[in-house]
Structure formats: structure tokens, C-alpha cells
Design an enzyme around this catalytic site. Structure first.
Site, PDB file in Angstrom:
ATOM      1  N   GLY A   1       0.821  -1.209   0.000  1.00  0.00           N
ATOM      2  CA  GLY A   1       0.000   0.000   0.000  1.00  0.00           C
ATOM      3  C   GLY A   1       0.860   1.266   0.000  1.00  0.00           C
ATOM      4  O   GLY A   1       2.093   1.210  -0.061  1.00  0.00           O
TER       5      GLY A   1
ATOM      6  N   SER B   1      -4.611   6.869  13.470  1.00  0.00           N
ATOM      7  CA  SER B   1      -4.927   8.046  12.660  1.00  0.00           C
ATOM      8  C   SER B   1      -5.355   9.204  13.548  1.00  0.00           C
ATOM      9  O   SER B   1      -5.949   9.003  14.613  1.00  0.00           O
ATOM     10  CB  SER B   1      -6.077   7.675  11.727  1.00  0.00           C
ATOM     11  OG  SER B   1      -6.653   8.824  11.169  1.00  0.00           O
TER      12      SER B   1
ATOM     13  N   TYR C   1     -14.878   3.869  10.272  1.00  0.00           N
ATOM     14  CA  TYR C   1     -13.426   3.785  10.075  1.00  0.00           C
ATOM     15  C   TYR C   1     -12.696   4.282  11.328  1.00  0.00           C
ATOM     16  O   TYR C   1     -11.820   3.601  11.874  1.00  0.00           O
ATOM     17  CB  TYR C   1     -12.994   4.606   8.849  1.00  0.00           C
ATOM     18  CG  TYR C   1     -11.496   4.799   8.780  1.00  0.00           C
ATOM     19  CD1 TYR C   1     -10.650   3.728   8.519  1.00  0.00           C
ATOM     20  CD2 TYR C   1     -10.921   6.056   9.023  1.00  0.00           C
ATOM     21  CE1 TYR C   1      -9.267   3.895   8.493  1.00  0.00           C
ATOM     22  CE2 TYR C   1      -9.542   6.226   8.996  1.00  0.00           C
ATOM     23  CZ  TYR C   1      -8.717   5.150   8.732  1.00  0.00           C
ATOM     24  OH  TYR C   1      -7.353   5.316   8.722  1.00  0.00           O
TER      25      TYR C   1
ATOM     26  N   LYS D   1     -10.263   2.247  14.297  1.00  0.00           N
ATOM     27  CA  LYS D   1      -8.921   2.610  14.790  1.00  0.00           C
ATOM     28  C   LYS D   1      -8.937   2.759  16.322  1.00  0.00           C
ATOM     29  O   LYS D   1      -8.015   2.317  17.011  1.00  0.00           O
ATOM     30  CB  LYS D   1      -8.461   3.919  14.148  1.00  0.00           C
ATOM     31  CG  LYS D   1      -8.165   3.801  12.667  1.00  0.00           C
ATOM     32  CD  LYS D   1      -6.937   2.946  12.408  1.00  0.00           C
ATOM     33  CE  LYS D   1      -6.688   2.705  10.945  1.00  0.00           C
ATOM     34  NZ  LYS D   1      -5.693   1.658  10.677  1.00  0.00           N
TER      35      LYS D   1
ATOM     36  N   TYR E   1      -1.222   9.017  12.483  1.00  0.00           N
ATOM     37  CA  TYR E   1      -0.802   9.787  11.310  1.00  0.00           C
ATOM     38  C   TYR E   1      -1.739  10.955  11.093  1.00  0.00           C
ATOM     39  O   TYR E   1      -2.952  10.807  11.210  1.00  0.00           O
ATOM     40  CB  TYR E   1      -0.873   8.953  10.035  1.00  0.00           C
ATOM     41  CG  TYR E   1      -0.212   7.604  10.044  1.00  0.00           C
ATOM     42  CD1 TYR E   1       0.869   7.306  10.874  1.00  0.00           C
ATOM     43  CD2 TYR E   1      -0.656   6.612   9.185  1.00  0.00           C
ATOM     44  CE1 TYR E   1       1.470   6.058  10.837  1.00  0.00           C
ATOM     45  CE2 TYR E   1      -0.058   5.362   9.142  1.00  0.00           C
ATOM     46  CZ  TYR E   1       0.997   5.086   9.977  1.00  0.00           C
ATOM     47  OH  TYR E   1       1.577   3.847   9.941  1.00  0.00           O
TER      48      TYR E   1
HETATM   49  P1  NAD Z   1      -3.444   1.617   1.450  1.00  0.00           P
HETATM   50  O1  NAD Z   1      -4.838   1.188   1.140  1.00  0.00           O
HETATM   51  O2  NAD Z   1      -2.615   2.174   0.347  1.00  0.00           O
HETATM   52  O3  NAD Z   1      -2.631   0.427   2.132  1.00  0.00           O
HETATM   53  C1  NAD Z   1      -3.244  -0.537   2.955  1.00  0.00           C
HETATM   54  C2  NAD Z   1      -2.857  -1.895   2.395  1.00  0.00           C
HETATM   55  O4  NAD Z   1      -3.470  -2.909   3.204  1.00  0.00           O
HETATM   56  C3  NAD Z   1      -3.342  -2.114   0.963  1.00  0.00           C
HETATM   57  O5  NAD Z   1      -2.238  -2.520   0.179  1.00  0.00           O
HETATM   58  C4  NAD Z   1      -4.382  -3.223   1.075  1.00  0.00           C
HETATM   59  O6  NAD Z   1      -4.393  -4.058  -0.071  1.00  0.00           O
HETATM   60  C5  NAD Z   1      -3.936  -3.940   2.331  1.00  0.00           C
HETATM   61  N1  NAD Z   1      -4.998  -4.631   3.071  1.00  0.00           N
HETATM   62  C6  NAD Z   1      -6.238  -4.167   3.401  1.00  0.00           C
HETATM   63  N2  NAD Z   1      -6.906  -5.099   4.119  1.00  0.00           N
HETATM   64  C7  NAD Z   1      -6.072  -6.162   4.249  1.00  0.00           C
HETATM   65  C8  NAD Z   1      -6.171  -7.440   4.867  1.00  0.00           C
HETATM   66  N3  NAD Z   1      -7.281  -7.806   5.500  1.00  0.00           N
HETATM   67  N4  NAD Z   1      -5.109  -8.282   4.793  1.00  0.00           N
HETATM   68  C9  NAD Z   1      -3.977  -7.926   4.149  1.00  0.00           C
HETATM   69  N5  NAD Z   1      -3.827  -6.749   3.521  1.00  0.00           N
HETATM   70  C10 NAD Z   1      -4.853  -5.872   3.581  1.00  0.00           C
HETATM   71  O7  NAD Z   1      -3.533   2.661   2.664  1.00  0.00           O
HETATM   72  P2  NAD Z   1      -2.390   3.537   3.321  1.00  0.00           P
HETATM   73  O8  NAD Z   1      -2.714   4.964   3.058  1.00  0.00           O
HETATM   74  O9  NAD Z   1      -1.058   3.014   2.973  1.00  0.00           O
HETATM   75  O10 NAD Z   1      -2.714   3.285   4.865  1.00  0.00           O
HETATM   76  C11 NAD Z   1      -1.979   2.356   5.649  1.00  0.00           C
HETATM   77  C12 NAD Z   1      -2.537   2.341   7.043  1.00  0.00           C
HETATM   78  O11 NAD Z   1      -2.462   3.668   7.580  1.00  0.00           O
HETATM   79  C13 NAD Z   1      -4.015   1.948   7.119  1.00  0.00           C
HETATM   80  O12 NAD Z   1      -4.201   1.165   8.281  1.00  0.00           O
HETATM   81  C14 NAD Z   1      -4.724   3.283   7.245  1.00  0.00           C
HETATM   82  O13 NAD Z   1      -5.952   3.166   7.911  1.00  0.00           O
HETATM   83  C15 NAD Z   1      -3.728   4.093   8.063  1.00  0.00           C
HETATM   84  N6  NAD Z   1      -3.853   5.533   7.861  1.00  0.00           N
HETATM   85  C16 NAD Z   1      -3.820   6.056   6.609  1.00  0.00           C
HETATM   86  C17 NAD Z   1      -3.978   7.429   6.435  1.00  0.00           C
HETATM   87  C18 NAD Z   1      -3.988   8.045   5.057  1.00  0.00           C
HETATM   88  O14 NAD Z   1      -4.461   9.172   4.913  1.00  0.00           O
HETATM   89  N7  NAD Z   1      -3.456   7.397   4.030  1.00  0.00           N
HETATM   90  C19 NAD Z   1      -4.132   8.264   7.548  1.00  0.00           C
HETATM   91  C20 NAD Z   1      -4.134   7.690   8.817  1.00  0.00           C
HETATM   92  C21 NAD Z   1      -4.000   6.318   8.961  1.00  0.00           C
END
Ligand code: NAD
Ligand code: UDP
Length: 337
Positions: A12, A126, A150, A154, A178
Site C-alpha cells: 500500500g 490516525s 473507520y 482505529k 498519522y
Molecule cells: P493503502 O490502502 O494504500 O494500504 C493498505 C494496504 O493494506 C493495501 O495494500 C491493502 O491491499 C492492504 N490490506 C487491506 N486489508 C487487508 C487485509 N485484510 N489483509 C492484508 N492486507 C490488507 O492505505 P495507506 O494509506 O497506505 O494506509 C496504511 C494504514 O495507515 C491503514 O491502516 C490506514 O488506515 C492508516 N492511515 C492512513 C492514512 C492516510 O491518509 N493514508 C491516515 C491515517 C492512517
């Protein structure tokens, strides 16, 4: 550091950039992802950037037997848990899917780690757990709340992690809250590749800039902010990634769990973000003012003090670097991976 880490959600957006920093800091990485929101090409690009090999397994974190099989074969010292679903709007329509993925997924991972004797975890939380903050900059001891499934997922996982570290002090858990990640790896090889129309501001602007979307809707210009548009703390994804290396170093050095914000401490309005992006891409970004987005808050930015004191980490990259890197990624990869 030559220990081996399990990274979930490694293909991701944030996971892939963090893998680069981990590998460059000398860690070995075993990457897993169910590919529900990413491409395995990210793993090839991580390898291209770092010159290191990254074993990748298509595994869902809810699959206890697959995780157990993997960890029986590998000697893992710690896990970094990015895997999860992250769309606020989708979570409102599919709460069970979100709780299953984000809460059950985390519990299953924790159970398997526990069985294997692994007691170190970095968790992706988050700023959404602060709900509508009463004061900014937001400190880690501010009150917590959630306004959507969501955010609640968290918050639930944070509470589970607190209970776990109290029940078994052997656990060392870093909960990282984050703020708003944006930007991309400076090579232009890694970046955010949203499926469908982006929900978040920066990828939306980037798709307008590259001509895939006609204009940006600015959700509200009557907030009590300097120009009436929403204020957020945009943090370069490589600074965020580096924060994970610092958090891991702390976990290996001290037998303690902790929760920290990863943000810059600076608030940027929507219009300031648009203006910066226009500079980066050299073209005009058409905007239309639209009604406020339901559930949005006016202002959200971090106090970055605790991360600086505890982790000796702070965000170093500027807004201009962030939008330059975001634009390089978007313009070199207009259709993503
Ligand atoms: P993203 O969707 O790009 O990456 C998450 C990855 O997890 C994806 O590759 C997806 O295929 C994989 N995934 C989802 N469910 C899964 C499962 N059950 N088993 C295995 N893989 C699974 O998102 P990101 O932006 O890289 O976010 C990463 C983490 O950070 C997440 O937990 C998200 O909630 C948290 N987060 C993101 C943000 C943001 O704005 N991007 C902000 C705060 C927190
Ligand atoms: N925003 C906007 N248009 C968009 C997407 C977002 O005006 O198409 C605004 C949104 O109202 C907020 C800021 O940009 O003020 C950041 O939104 P994002 O969804 O990226 O982050 P979050 O609100 O989850 O912090």
C-alpha cells in the site's frame, strides 16, 4: 539492524514507502498484503529503489493459518501493521466490512504474533481518533472520539492494544497517529495509486493536474480559518515512513509502549495546497466551491512535540517538496502502477 520485520499492508501507499526506509536502515522485511487496494508492482519498485530483495506473500491478515504457516518459517522480531481499509465514506456504508478487516484483522495478527513469541508491534492509527478536536495543536492526551466506523475501528484497535500491553507488559507497542500523508518517493517510482475517484485532497488535485478530472470541488469556504477552507497537517510520506524507523528503534531500545502523533505541527488550508500544487505542475488547477463535506472538521494539526522528545524524530520536508514529489509521481505514472 539486521533483524527481520513482518510488514502487513506492505504494497500500500504508506507501507511501500516505509519498506524503503526500513531496508535502507538495514532491516530485513517480509512483506504481506491481500492486494485489495494495491499492486504487487510496488514490491518490484521497492526492490529497484533499494537494491534489496523483499519476499512478498499474498496473505490476508484475517487468515490465521496462513499467517501461522509463514511465521513458522520466518524468524520475525517485530511487526508493522499497515493492513486495513481506510475510506471514511465506504466505512459508513459497509461498517461490518471495516470492523472485520481492521479490528478482526488486527486481533488475528496479534494472536499469531503472540503464539510465535513476537512482542513488538507498530500500529497505524490516525488523527481521526481525535474526532473534532477541542484545541489545536492536538496533543496525544486530548480526548478521543469517532464520528464514523473507520475512525471507530482505529479507536477499538488502540483500546485493544492498551489492554494487551497492560495484561502482558512484555508487549512493546508503538501506536502512531498519522496526520495527512501526501507526496511520494523522490524517484517518482512509488506513490499513492487510489482506485477510482480519490477521496483525499492531494491525490484529487494531482488527478485534476494531470487532466483525469475536470476540477477540484473545495468542500466549504466558510470555515473559521484564514481563507475559509479546511486546515490539515499534510506530512510528506517519506517523513512519515522515517517516523516508523524511529519508532522501531525506540521499541528495540526501551521496554515500553507509547502513542505518538506523526505530523508536522503546521496547518495548511485547501487553497494553500492548491496554490503549492499549481507551482509544482506549472498549470492552473480549476476549482469550484462546493458545500461542506458531511463530518468534516475545520482545523486539525498535530502537536509534534512528543514525537520529537520521545523518538528524536521530526518532519523535515517542506510543502513544496511534498507537492513536487507528488506531481513527479503522478505525471510519470498517470495511470498508477
Ligand atoms: P493503502 O490502502 O494504500 O494500504 C493498505 C494496504 O493494506 C493495501 O495494500 C491493502 O491491499 C492492504 N490490506 C487491506 N486489508 C487487508 C487485509 N485484510 N489483509 C492484508 N492486507 C490488507 O492505505 P495507506 O494509506 O497506505 O494506509 C496504511 C494504514 O495507515 C491503514 O491502516 C490506514 O488506515 C492508516 N492511515 C492512513 C492514512 C492516510 O491518509 N493514508 C491516515 C491515517 C492512517
Ligand atoms: N477536500 C476538498 N476537496 C476534495 C477533498 C478534500 O476540499 O475533493 C478538503 C476537505 O474538506 C478537508 C481537506 O481537503 O478540508 C483534507 O481532506 P482529506 O479528505 O484529504 O483529509 P481528511 O479530511 O480526512 O483529514
Amino acid at each position: 539492524m539486521s533483524d527481520t520485520l513482518l510488514v502487513t499492508g506492505a504494497s500500500g501507499y504508506i507501507g511501500s514507502h516505509t519498506c524503503v526506509c526500513l531496508l535502507q536502515a538495514g532491516w530485513h522485511v517480509i512483506a504481506i498484503d491481500n492486494l485489495s487496494n494495491s499492486s504487487p508492482r510496488t514490491i518490484e519498485r521497492i526492490q529497484e529503489i533499494t537494491g534489496r530483495s523483499v519476499p512478498f506473500h499474498t496473505i490476508d491478515v484475517r487468515d490465521e493459518s496462513a499467517l501461522t504457516r509463514l511465521l513458522n518459517q520466518e524468524n520475525i522480531s517485530a511487526a508493522i501493521h499497515f493492513a486495513g481499509l481506510k475510506s471514511v465514506s465506504e466505512s459508513v456504508n459497509k461498517p461490518l466490512t471495516y470492523f472485520d478487516n481492521n479490528v478482526n484483522g488486527s486481533i488475528t495478527l496479534l494472536k499469531v504474533l503472540h503464539q510465535q513469541g513476537v512482542r513488538k508491534l507498530v500500529f497505524s492509527s490516525s488523527a481521526t481518533v481525535y474526532g473534532d478536536p477541542k484545541k489545536v495543536p492536538i496533543q496525544e492526551d486530548a480526548s478521543l472520539s469517532a464520528t464514523n466506523p473507520y475512525g471507530r475501528s482505529k479507536l477499538f484497535v488502540e483500546q485493544i492494544l492498551n489492554d494487551l500491553s497492560q495484561a502482558d507488559p512484555e508487549w512493546r507497542i508503538a501506536t502512531l497517529r498519522y496526520f495527512n500523508p501526501a507526496g511520494a518517493h523522490e524517484s517518482g517510482l512509488l506513490g499513492e495509486d487510489p482506485r477510482g475517484i480519490p477521496n483525499n485532497l492531494m491525490p484529487y488535485i494531482a488527478q485534476v493536474a494531470v487532466g483525469k478530472l475536470p476540477h477540484l470541488s473545495v468542500f466549504g469556504n466558510d470555515y473559521p480559518t484564514t481563507d475559509g477552507t479546511g486546515v490539515r497537517d499534510y506530512i510528506h510520506v517519506m517523513d512519515l515512513a522515517q517516523g516508523h524507523v524511529s519508532a522501531l528503534n525506540r521499541l528495540f531500545a526501551k521496554p515500553e509502549s507509547f502513542t505518538v502523533n506523526l505530523g508536522t505541527g503546521q496547518g495548511i488550508t485547501v487553497l494553500e495546497a492548491v496554490a503549492a500544487f499549481e507551482q509544482a505542475c506549472g498549470s492552473h488547477i480549476p476549482i469550484q466551491v462546493a458545500p461542506r463535506r458531511p463530518g468534516d472538521i475545520a482545523t486539525c494539526y498535530a502537536s509534534a512535540d512528543k514525537a520529537r522528545e520521545l523518538l528524536n524524530w521530526q518532519a523535515n520536508k517542506t510543502l513544496d517538496q511534498m507537492v513536487d514529489d507528488h506531481w513527479r509521481w503522478q505525471s510519470h505514472n498517470p495511470n498508477g502502477y
